[in-house]
Design a protein around this motif. Sequence first.
Motif, mmCIF file in Angstrom:
data_model
loop_
_atom_site.group_PDB
_atom_site.id
_atom_site.type_symbol
_atom_site.label_atom_id
_atom_site.label_comp_id
_atom_site.label_asym_id
_atom_site.label_seq_id
_atom_site.Cartn_x
_atom_site.Cartn_y
_atom_site.Cartn_z
ATOM 1 N N TRP A 122 80.248 31.158 -53.379
ATOM 2 C CA TRP A 122 79.926 29.845 -53.956
ATOM 3 C C TRP A 122 78.814 29.174 -53.154
ATOM 4 O O TRP A 122 77.862 28.643 -53.724
ATOM 5 C CB TRP A 122 81.175 28.966 -53.964
ATOM 6 C CG TRP A 122 81.013 27.673 -54.711
ATOM 7 C CD1 TRP A 122 81.362 27.420 -55.997
ATOM 8 C CD2 TRP A 122 80.458 26.439 -54.200
ATOM 9 N NE1 TRP A 122 81.064 26.116 -56.337
ATOM 10 C CE2 TRP A 122 80.496 25.486 -55.249
ATOM 11 C CE3 TRP A 122 79.918 26.053 -52.968
ATOM 12 C CZ2 TRP A 122 80.032 24.180 -55.095
ATOM 13 C CZ3 TRP A 122 79.450 24.755 -52.815
ATOM 14 C CH2 TRP A 122 79.512 23.840 -53.872
ATOM 15 N N VAL A 123 78.937 29.210 -51.827
ATOM 16 C CA VAL A 123 77.926 28.573 -50.976
ATOM 17 C C VAL A 123 76.586 29.271 -51.126
ATOM 18 O O VAL A 123 75.533 28.617 -51.231
ATOM 19 C CB VAL A 123 78.373 28.576 -49.500
ATOM 20 C CG1 VAL A 123 77.260 28.026 -48.603
ATOM 21 C CG2 VAL A 123 79.634 27.750 -49.319
ATOM 22 N N ASN A 142 86.584 32.795 -52.746
ATOM 23 C CA ASN A 142 85.414 32.385 -53.534
ATOM 24 C C ASN A 142 84.372 31.626 -52.704
ATOM 25 O O ASN A 142 83.247 31.411 -53.169
ATOM 26 C CB ASN A 142 85.841 31.474 -54.685
ATOM 27 C CG ASN A 142 86.816 32.131 -55.639
ATOM 28 O OD1 ASN A 142 86.854 33.356 -55.737
ATOM 29 N ND2 ASN A 142 87.598 31.336 -56.345
ATOM 30 N N ALA A 143 84.751 31.211 -51.503
ATOM 31 C CA ALA A 143 83.951 30.232 -50.765
ATOM 32 C C ALA A 143 82.562 30.745 -50.398
ATOM 33 O O ALA A 143 81.555 30.066 -50.630
ATOM 34 C CB ALA A 143 84.701 29.782 -49.513
ATOM 35 N N GLU A 144 82.477 31.942 -49.814
ATOM 36 C CA GLU A 144 81.183 32.430 -49.347
ATOM 37 C C GLU A 144 80.197 32.615 -50.499
ATOM 38 O O GLU A 144 79.046 32.156 -50.423
ATOM 39 C CB GLU A 144 81.343 33.739 -48.589
ATOM 40 C CG GLU A 144 80.018 34.266 -48.033
ATOM 41 C CD GLU A 144 80.200 35.378 -47.011
ATOM 42 O OE1 GLU A 144 79.182 35.920 -46.550
ATOM 43 O OE2 GLU A 144 81.358 35.681 -46.665
ATOM 44 N N GLU A 170 86.403 22.680 -56.633
ATOM 45 C CA GLU A 170 85.584 23.525 -57.506
ATOM 46 C C GLU A 170 85.614 24.980 -57.042
ATOM 47 O O GLU A 170 85.684 25.903 -57.862
ATOM 48 C CB GLU A 170 84.144 23.013 -57.536
ATOM 49 C CG GLU A 170 83.236 23.808 -58.462
ATOM 50 C CD GLU A 170 81.811 23.266 -58.500
ATOM 51 O OE1 GLU A 170 80.901 24.043 -58.813
ATOM 52 O OE2 GLU A 170 81.627 22.059 -58.216
ATOM 53 N N ILE A 171 85.565 25.202 -55.740
ATOM 54 C CA ILE A 171 85.608 26.569 -55.203
ATOM 55 C C ILE A 171 86.955 27.221 -55.513
ATOM 56 O O ILE A 171 87.025 28.388 -55.904
ATOM 57 C CB ILE A 171 85.344 26.560 -53.685
ATOM 58 C CG1 ILE A 171 83.896 26.146 -53.406
ATOM 59 C CG2 ILE A 171 85.626 27.931 -53.073
ATOM 60 C CD1 ILE A 171 83.595 25.909 -51.947
ATOM 61 N N MET A 221 84.026 19.558 -53.930
ATOM 62 C CA MET A 221 83.498 20.907 -53.726
ATOM 63 C C MET A 221 84.635 21.904 -53.501
ATOM 64 O O MET A 221 84.645 22.989 -54.119
ATOM 65 C CB MET A 221 82.555 20.921 -52.522
ATOM 66 C CG MET A 221 82.078 22.305 -52.093
ATOM 67 S SD MET A 221 80.986 22.266 -50.655
ATOM 68 C CE MET A 221 82.106 21.685 -49.364
ATOM 69 N N ARG A 258 75.419 30.930 -53.662
ATOM 70 C CA ARG A 258 74.830 30.572 -54.961
ATOM 71 C C ARG A 258 74.266 29.159 -54.920
ATOM 72 O O ARG A 258 73.169 28.891 -55.445
ATOM 73 C CB ARG A 258 75.876 30.683 -56.072
ATOM 74 C CG ARG A 258 76.216 32.107 -56.486
ATOM 75 C CD ARG A 258 76.952 32.127 -57.824
ATOM 76 N NE ARG A 258 78.170 31.333 -57.782
ATOM 77 C CZ ARG A 258 79.363 31.800 -57.430
ATOM 78 N NH1 ARG A 258 79.495 33.077 -57.064
ATOM 79 N NH2 ARG A 258 80.429 31.013 -57.454
ATOM 80 N N ALA A 259 75.005 28.266 -54.310
ATOM 81 C CA ALA A 259 74.547 26.874 -54.228
ATOM 82 C C ALA A 259 73.252 26.776 -53.435
ATOM 83 O O ALA A 259 72.320 26.061 -53.814
ATOM 84 C CB ALA A 259 75.635 26.001 -53.599
#
Length: 396
Positions: free
Chosen positions: A262-263, A258-260, A252-253, A249, A265-266
Amino acid sequence: MTTTAAPQEVKYIGKPGEVSFAKGLEGVIVAESVKSYVDGIAGRLIYHGIPIEVLAEKSTFEETAFLLLYDKLPTEDELDVYKMRLRQYREIPDEVYDFISRAGRRYNFHPMSVLRTAISMLAAFDDSAEEDTMIAHEREAIKLTSRIATVVAAIGRARKGLPPVHPRPDLSHAANFLYMLFGEEPDPFYARVMDVILILHADHECNASTFTVRAITSTLSDMYSAVVGGIAALKGPLHGGANEEVMHMLHEIGEVENAEAWVLRALARKKKIPGFGHRVYKTYDPRAHILKQYALEVTRRAGTEKWLRMAEVIERVMIERLGQKGIQPNVDFYSGIVMASMGIETALFTPIFAVGRIAGWVAHALEQRKDNRIYRPRFFYVGPEHMEYIPIEERG
């Protein structure tokens, strides 16, 4: 100890939804144990009465393994004898090294599959593997606790095309593991970090792999077979494999910024975030707290602070969104970051989990034998009760 048998008049056949039951055996008590206890509401983990925080700060893996096996803290003399026995069993047969080398070099085997087969092979080279006495079972427990580290280190080197490094008798269990894995004596700080990782993974009450070990032991099968079953259960991504998914993970981030997004969206896609949530813990996993503190120093030394900063963003968002539902970080969330920052390949995370959990597996196997009853639960049958047999030539 008292046990209650299911009433004979209970009907184990019917229609879906007709009876309630604990799917996945959730909350079902299958045995008494003195090994460890998880308080999922308060976020506590104790090994035979001692909080995991105390063991992580003051103990060693050898002492913790002794505690789980013998249900007491050792005296200095007892610990010296136990460590001596671990050291004397470290080496493994050349045939097992050969298999590990071939599997790592020529086949794309999952390391847990190699570990599973290598432990099974060890039984073939152990003249007392089938001896059914408590003395023999205790001896096999100590052999397996010692040798699984040698096997996993050899697997790690074989995956890189490197020859195995044979164990040294003068190093601690954790330091010797790192020495066999990397080929050089480890920095004392990293040896201590590995020691803590093994302590934190040593036992965790009636998890899937420990349940498997006890179920196999209940048939009076041998210790090696029980541990092979535990390894097979641990291999699953819903159990031991989650720490690998955390690193996948993070890769991928890519970047902290990008982390917030990405989470979010997931979560919008109902995607499970690895390293969060637990069947028992409804609050912060105490093992994650401990590893997070070590991650601060390990990532600083390794120059991998980016992973930790990404993890902190993910943790904040997850707790804000799902914390009230009991979705909190578990041990897998930070263990992967710590081990990756130490230069350990992601594919070895779950085998290293086994290097720690072996202490609990063998302790539970011996405990099961002391008050054994073969595991025999029931299914609620929801298939047809009567069906005509039609000869094959008449079937449409």
